[in-house]
Design a protein around this motif. Structure first.
Motif, PDB file in Angstrom:
ATOM      1  N   HIS A 175      -7.336   9.182  -0.153  1.00  0.00           N
ATOM      2  CA  HIS A 175      -6.624   9.856  -1.243  1.00  0.00           C
ATOM      3  C   HIS A 175      -7.224   9.491  -2.598  1.00  0.00           C
ATOM      4  N   THR A 179      -4.956   5.719   2.190  1.00  0.00           N
ATOM      5  CA  THR A 179      -4.927   5.386   0.758  1.00  0.00           C
ATOM      6  C   THR A 179      -6.319   5.505   0.144  1.00  0.00           C
ATOM      7  N   LEU A 193       0.744   9.680   2.557  1.00  0.00           N
ATOM      8  CA  LEU A 193       0.608   8.825   3.728  1.00  0.00           C
ATOM      9  C   LEU A 193       1.600   9.203   4.823  1.00  0.00           C
ATOM     10  N   VAL A 251      -2.309   3.948   6.696  1.00  0.00           N
ATOM     11  CA  VAL A 251      -1.947   3.349   5.410  1.00  0.00           C
ATOM     12  C   VAL A 251      -3.189   2.910   4.636  1.00  0.00           C
ATOM     13  N   PHE A 297       0.824  -1.208   0.000  1.00  0.00           N
ATOM     14  CA  PHE A 297       0.000   0.000   0.000  1.00  0.00           C
ATOM     15  C   PHE A 297       0.858   1.259   0.000  1.00  0.00           C
ATOM     16  N   THR A 331     -10.294  -1.008  -2.915  1.00  0.00           N
ATOM     17  CA  THR A 331      -9.133  -0.137  -2.727  1.00  0.00           C
ATOM     18  C   THR A 331      -7.897  -0.747  -3.373  1.00  0.00           C
ATOM     19  N   THR A 379       2.534   7.628  -1.428  1.00  0.00           N
ATOM     20  CA  THR A 379       3.540   7.487  -0.370  1.00  0.00           C
ATOM     21  C   THR A 379       3.724   8.765   0.437  1.00  0.00           C
ATOM     22  N   GLY A 407       0.754   3.098  -3.338  1.00  0.00           N
ATOM     23  CA  GLY A 407      -0.184   4.178  -3.077  1.00  0.00           C
ATOM     24  C   GLY A 407       0.475   5.548  -3.006  1.00  0.00           C
ATOM     25  N   LEU A 452      -5.714   0.896  -6.776  1.00  0.00           N
ATOM     26  CA  LEU A 452      -4.299   1.288  -6.815  1.00  0.00           C
ATOM     27  C   LEU A 452      -3.700   1.070  -8.202  1.00  0.00           C
TER      28      LEU A 452
END
Length: 525
Positions: free
Chosen positions: A382, A379, A292, A375, A283, A406, A289, A287, A410
């Motif tokens: 976002h 994610t 996060l 996380v 993730f 989810t 980064t 994702g 990604l």
């Protein structure tokens, strides 16, 4: 730890307290029959009681949980912090990694897999804290608030309930020579009366909370397993599929409980953490980064500044329902699971000092949960806010699909299937570790604190847990039992208050040289 003198030394009830064995079985049977014979009526009764608690006792639940957190911090930092849970020269039975893995797996692994995405998404759409601060729904500010609220519900307040119960039982068992049962936590107040009707009632309530809390979680959790297997292999989403999953989880959990803490439960828990790290790394790398990392720092800081005030906030609006739906639900859930997780924590914590135990358990597991929430939840937020995602609609339609949607969003097509499979395996193993922990705890209570309850007892309650889950699923009574397990938090919250008093008295008694049993290690000081 040797079992209590109230345990049968031979015959059919070998290794158990005969009264507890019979009474707990009858209690479970009677309650299941009430819940499934007339589901509509039982739902009405449970919901009415739950509504009364939410309307009239929200202040009480909030005061108790906040008070428990304050008391826990005081114990950790007090002059009693150097007392060891066992002999003064005793080393911890389990290393830190194994101890943390078992603690995290038993306590919250299953819940985080289910709620770490769904809860922030729901809070982002609206909550009282956003209203008070003038934050608009579905904005970056709303997302930050949503993560903070989720951390609050999975943070220090809830963990303090588990940890304080665990400390109380570990202290009176390993330090004072009493059986590892919930009733022992009241010894300074009741003395030998813990072996009478009051003690039986306390342990029966602990068994009730443990069995139905675990059974309800297993019954509800198979819906997420079913969703994952449907996503991966096209397995039909049906009651039949979920019954098969309950049977598989029950079989593995029972075998794990039969092998004991040091083998099955420990091994499964360590692998849970290893596999979880792999999913989290995916993730973070695949994702957003930087988002996060920013969110982690700001959210943990925001939580640290706000958790005390949030912990004492009571919604004074007579028509407000959000706090009952969320915070009171969570506090009831943590309290209802207190006997299960607290006793399991005690079982694996021998040899640590009070300060080591309290500070480690109050800091490390919540931080692990915060990382998970940031996380997974971050994610998803976002994707919804900046990538034109549709996860809000997915969560609103079917929260069991949130994790898989989810992963798919990604956009790493080559890894979507493997990560979804790994996540599904995690769902199963997290549930297995909760179920085998529940089986072991019930067996320990009935065997009056034996570190190694009879295998036939572990087998019976392991299978019984699965049967209860399956029966309730077939009868449509799981929603009623979900509410009932929260209601069970009310009487246990009263017991918990007295346990705090008893612990303070017990610690002070040790400093004064007062002993309780012939095996009381405090007399060595």
């Amino acid at each position: 730890m040797k079992p209590s003198k109230t345990v049968s030394p031979s015959g059919l009830w070998l290794g158990t307290n005969k009264f507890m064995c019979i009474a707990s079985s009858l209690m479970v049977f009677a309650f299941v029959m009430f819940a499934v014979t007339d589901v509509t009526f039982s739902n009405k009764v449970f919901n009415a009681f739950n509504g009364w608690i939410t309307t009239n006792l929200s202040w009480y639940y909030i005061a108790v949980v906040s008070g428990v957190l304050g008391f826990s911090i005081w114990v950790a930092l007090s002059r009693f912090g150097k007392i060891r849970l066992g002999r003064d020269d005793e080393s911890p039975e389990f290393g830190f990694v194994a101890w943390f893995s078992m603690l995290f797996s038993c306590a919250i692994g299953t819940g985080l897999l289910f709620w770490s995405i769904g809860e922030p998404i729901m809070h982002m759409q609206g909550n009282p804290f956003m209203t008070m601060e003038g934050i608009q729904p579905n904005t970056v500010e709303a997302a930050q608030m949503a993560i903070k609220i989720t951390m609050f519900h999975w943070g220090l307040h809830g963990w303090s309930v588990y940890i304080l119960v665990g400390l109380c039982l570990a202290y009176f068992s390993y330090r004072r020579g009493l059986p590892l049962t919930v009733r022992s936590g009241l010894y300074p107040l009741l003395g030998e009366r813990i072996n009478g009707p009051i003690g039986h009632a306390v342990d029966l309530l602990a068994i009730f909370s443990t069995l139905f809390g675990t059974a309800t979680t297993l019954g509800l959790g198979v819906s997420q397993m079913n969703a994952g297997l449907n996503y991966l292999f096209g397995m039909s989403i049906s009651t039949q599929s979920q019954l098969i999953l309950i049977a598989v989880v029950t079989l593995v959990a029972t075998l794990s409980a039969l092998s004991g803490v040091g083998r099955g439960i420990k091994t499964l828990s360590i692998w849970n953490i290893r596999l979880s790290v792999l999913v989290i790394v995916f993730f973070v790398v695949a994702g957003p980064t930087v988002f996060l990392l920013d969110l982690a720092v700001s959210s943990v800081g925001d939580y640290a500044v706000s958790f005390v005030a949030m912990g004492f906030w009571v919604d004074l609006n007579p028509e407000g329902q959000w706090q009952g739906w969320w915070t009171i639900f969570y506090w009831g859930w943590w309290l209802s699971w207190g006997p299960l997780v607290g006793m399991f924590i005690a079982r694996i914590s021998r040899g640590r000092t009070i300060r080591q135990f309290m500070l480690s358990a109050l800091i490390i597991p919540p931080l692990g949960g915060f990382i998970w929430i940031v996380v997974f939840g971050g994610t998803a937020l976002h994707i919804d806010l900046f990538q034109g995602g549709h996860l809000t609609q997915v969560v609103n339609d079917d929260i069991t699909q949130a994790l898989y949607s989810t992963i798919e969003a990604l956009g790493v097509e080559s890894l979507t299937g493997p990560v979804a499979l790994l996540s599904t395996i995690l769902i199963v193993t997290w549930f297995v570790t909760s179920a085998d922990s529940g089986t072991l705890v019930i067996s320990t209570i009935i065997s009056q604190g034996s570190a190694h309850p009879p295998k036939w007892l572990r087998l019976a309650w392991g299978v019984g847990l699965g049967v209860v889950s399956a029966v309730l699923l077939l009868a449509g009574g799981l929603d009623a039992l979900k509410t009932a397990s929260i209601i069970a938090a009310f009487p246990f919250s009263i017991i918990l208050v007295f346990m705090c008093w008893a612990l303070a008295k017990g610690l002070n008694d040790e400093k004064m040289g007062v002993t309780y049993t012939e095996n009381d290690l405090a007399k060595q000081n």
